[in-house]
Design a protein around this motif. Structure first.
Motif, short mmCIF file in Angstrom:
data_model
loop_
_atom_site.label_atom_id
_atom_site.label_comp_id
_atom_site.label_asym_id
_atom_site.label_seq_id
_atom_site.Cartn_x
_atom_site.Cartn_y
_atom_site.Cartn_z
N ALA A 116 41.24 54.10 48.79
CA ALA A 116 41.13 52.68 48.45
C ALA A 116 40.60 51.90 49.65
CB ALA A 116 42.48 52.12 48.01
N GLY A 117 41.01 52.31 50.84
CA GLY A 117 40.57 51.64 52.06
C GLY A 117 39.08 51.81 52.34
N GLY A 121 36.61 45.21 48.66
CA GLY A 121 36.77 44.23 47.59
C GLY A 121 37.75 44.58 46.50
N GLU A 122 37.55 43.93 45.38
CA GLU A 122 38.57 43.92 44.32
C GLU A 122 38.69 45.25 43.59
OE1 GLU A 122 36.54 41.63 40.73
OE2 GLU A 122 36.03 40.67 42.63
N GLY A 128 40.40 53.85 44.60
CA GLY A 128 41.31 54.77 45.28
C GLY A 128 41.99 55.71 44.31
N ILE A 129 42.46 55.17 43.19
CA ILE A 129 43.15 56.00 42.20
C ILE A 129 42.16 56.97 41.56
CG2 ILE A 129 44.29 55.94 39.94
CD1 ILE A 129 45.69 53.36 40.93
N GLY B 183 29.79 49.65 40.34
CA GLY B 183 30.12 48.34 40.91
C GLY B 183 29.30 48.03 42.16
N GLU B 184 28.51 49.00 42.63
CA GLU B 184 27.64 48.74 43.78
C GLU B 184 26.21 48.99 43.34
OE1 GLU B 184 28.97 50.34 47.42
OE2 GLU B 184 31.01 49.68 47.00
#
Lengths: 355, 355
Positions: A116-117, A121-122, A128-129, B183-184
């Motif tokens: 996730a890091g 953004g959102e 990450g999951i 999303g990118e």
């Protein structure tokens, strides 16, 4: 592959660990260079770092099962299979941490948090999951690849694969039952012990021993003796883990001691307290357990109630009973003496008060 | 297991499908009764319902690969392996739907949504995701079990297992790259075609053909001919899927045509539009794509821009080019004539305008 002999006659857990780590290291090096896409190297690195923190209980038991059933000589195949079980366990932990929404594992951030890091953004949490689900799947594939490339004989393959399938099915069903019970607290102690049996006793102790013994051509008597030792020890091991999840020191366990409480894990410890507690005590437990915002003060109150109801002591007694049962099962078991000694030592260390 | 002959000489896709479904049905019946826990039957039922909706493209290709390479006689092993690939695909879809946050699949709610509906209250969504991760893992285990119990010869096992490992690794890496790109948005058309190659062309067409051909003892020339046919066809297949994801009819595709747009999938179609569009058009695309609240009006605007930039037509041309390339690869391929005819038919139907 070369013939590697760890130590003829005696069985030394540190040497087993080192030999298994060499197998894992070689395998991951091949993955890093063998697949023609630059992103693969990042994923291999994440898994390498994750693997570094493990205690290697399952591969050690596989090696001990092999020795117990008279396995000797070239250890390459048994070490490769043992490494495969450790790789499978990494897969299971990566997915488990997603399900339990855990932040830390082995003293570091969990894989889904690390990934996730890496996404800004959102969408970070979702990425990450999703990426951790995929990485877990890849690690599952690698555990299979380790198994398929262990150069087993036809007889070994036919003995081992059904046990591996059973092991995988049992732990997944156990995890599913655990997930269903989480957040739905009951005083059904027996139900918690059933989950324990599937997700830990069989998965962590019985099946790894069986797999090793089967590699050495073990018959039904040796497999039955493995079970007689493994199930009580495995249950004790999980009961100790339940206590460490609430009372343990993060410096020993590598995971937060608030996670189990916040998610409302229906452990044997909790079920015993709900059964033995006064109405006031059980009402407080139900209010506090499963609260995602539970703080250290709330956790202290839970710990005090678990102790006051006698649940903590009961679990300590259950651990002692089961450890002794496991040790008794070693008396007269048709195991080689060196392996029996090592299994005796393991029964003591795996259930003691620090992790 | 009995000898089953589908149809000597010719290859009929409907009969292959029926025979694969029989293998899957028998296997799931054994899972339902063979494991001693009542919850297992619920999980088997969920998978049985899920499997009912599939098109069986991969197992059909496995069977065709076997026939193309001269496989004949007892079909039990190839059908079992083909069923294993279909089971693996179910695993992949269950996890894919979690990652893409999809509500529907094959015209029904996705597995994580069904499971969420079985948990009351605020934990429902988390339970649904966790339980679907686990159910996917179990289905992965089952695909392995189908493979291990296919009674392959040593030579078949040694030829097939490395291909299966490659197939799994490729699709997981492809999915990972896809997830990273979601999303990118970029106009990097080549990057989208790389993802397409891993997650679809190799996984859906090339490897299933290879696995079937390897079961029949195919040499490098046959495997290379499979690749020459499979990669362009597989790319065309994914390009068609990208179009259907935006312009398709839910009654044909079984999935919402808002999902890809709302999640901001960086498909080849989108990359082409970003490359060819005016600044005003690309700005609107960037504003609309990836908006989780995108409605049908917004989706219509996206569809109009994708058409106006010429991206939609370009993708149609790319599909046609690749279909013809796949058909050319069949000319002179060292395949049996009946299989070549069936592959020719499949190239036409798998890339046509309705799903």
């Amino acid at each position: 592959m070369s013939t590697r002999t760890i130590s003829p006659g005696i069985v030394d857990a540190a040497s087993v660990r080192k030999a298994v780590d060499r197998q894992l290291g070689e395998f991951l090096r091949e993955r890093r260079t063998g697949f023609r896409h630059p992103r693969m190297a990042d994923l291999v690195q994440l898994v390498e770092d994750f693997l570094a923190g493990g205690k290697r209980i399952r591969p050690t038991l596989t090696f001990l099962g092999w020795r117990a059933a008279g396995g000797e000589g070239d250890e390459t195949a048994v070490l490769r299979v043992a490494a495969s079980l450790e790789m499978f366990h990494s897969f299971a932990l990566i997915h488990d941490d997603i399900m339990d929404d855990s932040d830390t594992r082995r003293g570091r951030p969990t894989i889904h948090r690390i990934l996730a890091g890496r996404s800004p953004g959102e969408r970070a949490e979702k990425f990450g999951i999703g990426a951790a689900v995929l990485l877990g799947d890849l690690v599952f594939t690698w555990s299979d690849q380790l198994l398929h490339t262990a150069s087993l004989t036809r007889a070994q393959t036919e003995a081992v694969l059904p046990l591996v399938t059973e092991m995988r099915t049992e732990v997944m069903l156990g995890q599913y039952l655990d997930l269903r019970a989480t957040g739905e607290l009951t005083d059904d102690v027996e139900a918690t012990l059933t989950v324990n049996r599937y997700k830990t006793a069989k998965y962590t102790v019985e099946r790894p021993l069986h797999v090793g013994a089967a590699l050495a051509g073990a018959g039904p008597d040796v497999l039955a003796a493995c079970t007689a030792y493994a199930l009580p020890l495995g249950e004790a091991f999980q009961l100790r883990d339940d206590l460490l999840g609430v009372y343990g020191d993060v410096r020993d366990t590598g995971k937060s001691r608030l996670d189990d409480l916040r998610s409302g894990k229906n452990t044997t410890l909790v079920a015993l307290a709900l059964r033995a507690g006064t109405p006031a005590q059980t009402a407080r437990l139900r209010a506090l357990l499963g609260d995602p915002a539970l703080d250290e003060d709330g956790a202290e109150e839970v710990r005090a109630i678990l102790a006051a109801t006698g649940a903590r002591d009961t679990v300590e007694h259950m651990i002692g009973d089961r450890r002794r049962q496991a040790l008794r099962a070693l008396d007269g078991a048709p195991f080689t003496p060196a392996a029996a000694t090592a299994l005796e030592h393991l029964a003591a260390t795996a259930t003691r008060r620090t992790s």
